[in-house]
Design a protein around this motif. Structure first.
Motif, PDB file in Angstrom:
ATOM      1  N   ALA A   1      14.366  82.307  40.910  1.00 27.01           N
ATOM      2  CA  ALA A   1      14.765  83.578  40.291  1.00 27.01           C
ATOM      3  C   ALA A   1      15.401  84.560  41.281  1.00 27.01           C
ATOM      4  N   GLU A   2      15.373  84.238  42.557  1.00 28.32           N
ATOM      5  CA  GLU A   2      16.002  85.103  43.538  1.00 28.32           C
ATOM      6  C   GLU A   2      17.477  84.726  43.732  1.00 28.32           C
ATOM      7  N   THR A   3      18.139  85.479  44.605  1.00 32.13           N
ATOM      8  CA  THR A   3      19.562  85.266  44.885  1.00 32.13           C
ATOM      9  C   THR A   3      19.736  84.721  46.291  1.00 32.13           C
ATOM     10  N   VAL A   4      20.681  83.806  46.445  1.00 31.76           N
ATOM     11  CA  VAL A   4      20.955  83.224  47.761  1.00 31.76           C
ATOM     12  C   VAL A   4      22.468  83.145  47.951  1.00 31.76           C
ATOM     13  N   THR A   5      22.891  83.303  49.203  1.00 33.58           N
ATOM     14  CA  THR A   5      24.320  83.216  49.531  1.00 33.58           C
ATOM     15  C   THR A   5      24.541  82.139  50.577  1.00 33.58           C
ATOM     16  N   LEU A   6      25.450  81.230  50.278  1.00 30.74           N
ATOM     17  CA  LEU A   6      25.821  80.163  51.200  1.00 30.74           C
ATOM     18  C   LEU A   6      27.171  80.512  51.826  1.00 30.74           C
ATOM     19  N   SER A   7      27.257  80.326  53.130  1.00 31.71           N
ATOM     20  CA  SER A   7      28.449  80.755  53.865  1.00 31.71           C
ATOM     21  C   SER A   7      29.432  79.615  54.095  1.00 31.71           C
TER      22      SER A   7
ATOM     23  N   ALA B   1      36.195  84.483  41.868  1.00 32.04           N
ATOM     24  CA  ALA B   1      35.828  83.641  40.741  1.00 32.04           C
ATOM     25  C   ALA B   1      34.337  83.769  40.411  1.00 32.04           C
ATOM     26  N   THR B   2      34.033  83.643  39.138  1.00 28.83           N
ATOM     27  CA  THR B   2      32.653  83.708  38.651  1.00 28.83           C
ATOM     28  C   THR B   2      32.453  82.645  37.578  1.00 28.83           C
ATOM     29  N   GLU B   3      31.340  81.944  37.668  1.00 27.63           N
ATOM     30  CA  GLU B   3      30.951  80.966  36.654  1.00 27.63           C
ATOM     31  C   GLU B   3      29.462  81.141  36.387  1.00 27.63           C
ATOM     32  N   ASN B   4      29.144  81.896  35.367  1.00 21.14           N
ATOM     33  CA  ASN B   4      27.749  82.131  34.984  1.00 21.14           C
ATOM     34  C   ASN B   4      26.963  82.710  36.170  1.00 21.14           C
ATOM     35  N   ARG B   5      25.983  81.977  36.684  1.00 20.93           N
ATOM     36  CA  ARG B   5      25.154  82.508  37.774  1.00 20.93           C
ATOM     37  C   ARG B   5      25.792  82.336  39.153  1.00 20.93           C
ATOM     38  N   PHE B   6      26.953  81.708  39.187  1.00 23.18           N
ATOM     39  CA  PHE B   6      27.607  81.416  40.457  1.00 23.18           C
ATOM     40  C   PHE B   6      28.832  82.313  40.631  1.00 23.18           C
ATOM     41  N   SER B   7      28.954  82.890  41.792  1.00 22.94           N
ATOM     42  CA  SER B   7      30.129  83.706  42.089  1.00 22.94           C
ATOM     43  C   SER B   7      30.486  83.521  43.556  1.00 22.94           C
ATOM     44  N   VAL B   8      31.728  83.843  43.880  1.00 26.05           N
ATOM     45  CA  VAL B   8      32.157  83.712  45.264  1.00 26.05           C
ATOM     46  C   VAL B   8      32.582  85.076  45.795  1.00 26.05           C
TER      47      VAL B   8
ATOM     48  N   SER C   1      22.837  83.438  41.738  1.00 28.07           N
ATOM     49  CA  SER C   1      21.891  84.432  41.219  1.00 28.07           C
ATOM     50  C   SER C   1      20.851  83.765  40.339  1.00 28.07           C
ATOM     51  N   ASP C   2      19.667  84.382  40.256  1.00 26.86           N
ATOM     52  CA  ASP C   2      18.611  83.854  39.389  1.00 26.86           C
ATOM     53  C   ASP C   2      18.426  82.351  39.637  1.00 26.86           C
ATOM     54  N   SER C   3      18.171  81.988  40.880  1.00 28.10           N
ATOM     55  CA  SER C   3      18.095  80.580  41.274  1.00 28.10           C
ATOM     56  C   SER C   3      17.088  79.803  40.429  1.00 28.10           C
ATOM     57  N   GLN C   4      17.475  78.585  40.092  1.00 26.84           N
ATOM     58  CA  GLN C   4      16.629  77.708  39.295  1.00 26.84           C
ATOM     59  C   GLN C   4      16.313  76.438  40.074  1.00 26.84           C
ATOM     60  N   LEU C   5      15.213  75.786  39.690  1.00 25.86           N
ATOM     61  CA  LEU C   5      14.812  74.564  40.402  1.00 25.86           C
ATOM     62  C   LEU C   5      15.937  73.529  40.391  1.00 25.86           C
ATOM     63  N   GLY C   6      16.710  73.506  39.318  1.00 27.96           N
ATOM     64  CA  GLY C   6      17.811  72.543  39.210  1.00 27.96           C
ATOM     65  C   GLY C   6      18.980  72.839  40.127  1.00 27.96           C
ATOM     66  N   ASP C   7      18.947  73.986  40.786  1.00 24.36           N
ATOM     67  CA  ASP C   7      20.016  74.303  41.735  1.00 24.36           C
ATOM     68  C   ASP C   7      19.813  73.615  43.083  1.00 24.36           C
ATOM     69  N   ALA C   8      18.625  73.065  43.294  1.00 25.61           N
ATOM     70  CA  ALA C   8      18.343  72.392  44.560  1.00 25.61           C
ATOM     71  C   ALA C   8      19.266  71.195  44.722  1.00 25.61           C
TER      72      ALA C   8
ATOM     73  N   LEU D   1      20.211  73.150  49.958  1.00 23.63           N
ATOM     74  CA  LEU D   1      19.514  74.285  49.361  1.00 23.63           C
ATOM     75  C   LEU D   1      18.194  73.819  48.758  1.00 23.63           C
ATOM     76  N   GLN D   2      17.134  74.453  49.195  1.00 33.56           N
ATOM     77  CA  GLN D   2      15.804  74.209  48.631  1.00 33.56           C
ATOM     78  C   GLN D   2      15.427  75.404  47.763  1.00 33.56           C
ATOM     79  N   VAL D   3      14.920  75.135  46.570  1.00 33.29           N
ATOM     80  CA  VAL D   3      14.470  76.195  45.671  1.00 33.29           C
ATOM     81  C   VAL D   3      12.960  76.082  45.508  1.00 33.29           C
ATOM     82  N   LYS D   4      12.266  77.127  45.873  1.00 33.91           N
ATOM     83  CA  LYS D   4      10.802  77.112  45.844  1.00 33.91           C
ATOM     84  C   LYS D   4      10.289  77.735  44.550  1.00 33.91           C
ATOM     85  N   PRO D   5       9.363  77.056  43.900  1.00 32.96           N
ATOM     86  CA  PRO D   5       8.826  77.598  42.632  1.00 32.96           C
ATOM     87  C   PRO D   5       7.885  78.788  42.877  1.00 32.96           C
TER      88      PRO D   5
END
Lengths: 113, 112
Positions: free
Chosen positions: A16-22, A59-66, A80-87, A109-113
Motif C-alpha cells: 500500500a506504500e509508494t516506491v520509486t525505481l531509478s 506517462a501514467t498507467e493506473n498505479r504506475f507513473s514515470v 503507488s499503492d503497492s500490491q503483493l503482485g507487484d513483486a 522489487l520486494q513487497v512486504k505484507p
C-alpha cells in the motif's frame, strides 16, 4: 553507444506504500522511446509503461507513473499503492532508431505484507 | 493465439551439441527480436528481423550462433557446438509499427 543504468539492484516497499525505481540513460539520438518492463518469476516480460521522448507529459498507467527528465536523461518509475503482485524484477529499457531494446541491469522489487 | 510463443520451454543439452530454439511471433507483427538473459551479462540483444531479412545481427556473440525467419513468421535460433557459457534464457519478442515489443516466455537453455 546508448546505455541504460539502474543503480538499485534491490528495493523493498510495504504493501500500500509508494516506491520509486531509478533509471538513467545516455544517448545522442533525439527520437527515442523509454520503457519499464516487469519480469516476475515466470520469466514473462510484461510492459508496464512507455514514454515517447518527444512528449513532455509524463506517462501514467493506473498505479504506475514515470518522472521523465529529458535534460537529465532520467526516467524513474513510481508505483503507488503497492500490491503483493507487484513483486518482480523491473527493467528500464531504451530504443532509438534501431528498434532494438537496450536494457538496464534490473531492480528486484520486494513487497512486504 | 494471442501472444508470442517459444519452444521448448526448457532445454538441457551436452556441451558440443547443436540446439534449435523456436519463436512464433504475434500474427501480423513484422519485426522480431531475439535477446539473451544471463546472470553475468543481463539482457542482451542478439538479432533483429524485419520480415525475413536480418538488418541487425550485431548482437550474435560468435559464428556458432545463427538465426533465420521464414514466411515473415516463425524464427529459429540455432546454436552450434554449444558451450557452457551459452547457458541462459533466450527471449523472443515481436512488434508491429509502434515500437512496443511483446515478449514470449523464453527458453531456458542449460549446457552441461
Amino acid at each position: 553507444a546508448q546505455t541504460v543504468t539502474q543503480s538499485q539492484p534491490e528495493m523493498s516497499v510495504q504493501e500500500a506504500e509508494t516506491v520509486t525505481l531509478s533509471c538513467t540513460y545516455d544517448t545522442s539520438e533525439s527520437d527515442y522511446y523509454l520503457f519499464w518492463y516487469k519480469q516476475p518469476p515466470s520469466r514473462q516480460m510484461i510492459l508496464v509503461i512507455r514514454q515517447e521522448a518527444y512528449k513532455q507529459q509524463n506517462a501514467t498507467e493506473n498505479r504506475f507513473s514515470v518522472n521523465f527528465q529529458k535534460a537529465a536523461k532520467s526516467f524513474s518509475l513510481k508505483i503507488s499503492d503497492s500490491q503483493l503482485g507487484d513483486a518482480a524484477m523491473y527493467f528500464c529499457a531504451y530504443t532509438g532508431n534501431t528498434g532494438k531494446l537496450i536494457f538496464g541491469q534490473g531492480t528486484t522489487l520486494q513487497v512486504k505484507p | 493465439g494471442a501472444g508470442v510463443s517459444q519452444s521448448p520451454s526448457n532445454k538441457v543439452t551436452e556441451k558440443g551439441k547443436d540446439v534449435e530454439l523456436r519463436c512464433d511471433p504475434i500474427s501480423g507483427h513484422t519485426a522480431l527480436y531475439w535477446y539473451r538473459q544471463s546472470l553475468g551479462q543481463g539482457l542482451e540483444f542478439l538479432i533483429y528481423f524485419q520480415g525475413n531479412s536480418a538488418p541487425d545481427k550485431s548482437g550474435l556473440p560468435s559464428d556458432r550462433f545463427s538465426a533465420e525467419r521464414t514466411g515473415g513468421s516463425v524464427s529459429t535460433l540455432t546454436i552450434q557446438r554449444t558451450q557452457q557459457e551459452d547457458s541462459a534464457v533466450y527471449l523472443c519478442a515481436s512488434s508491429s509499427q509502434n515500437n512496443e515489443q511483446f515478449f514470449g516466455p523464453g527458453t531456458r537453455l542449460t549446457v552441461l
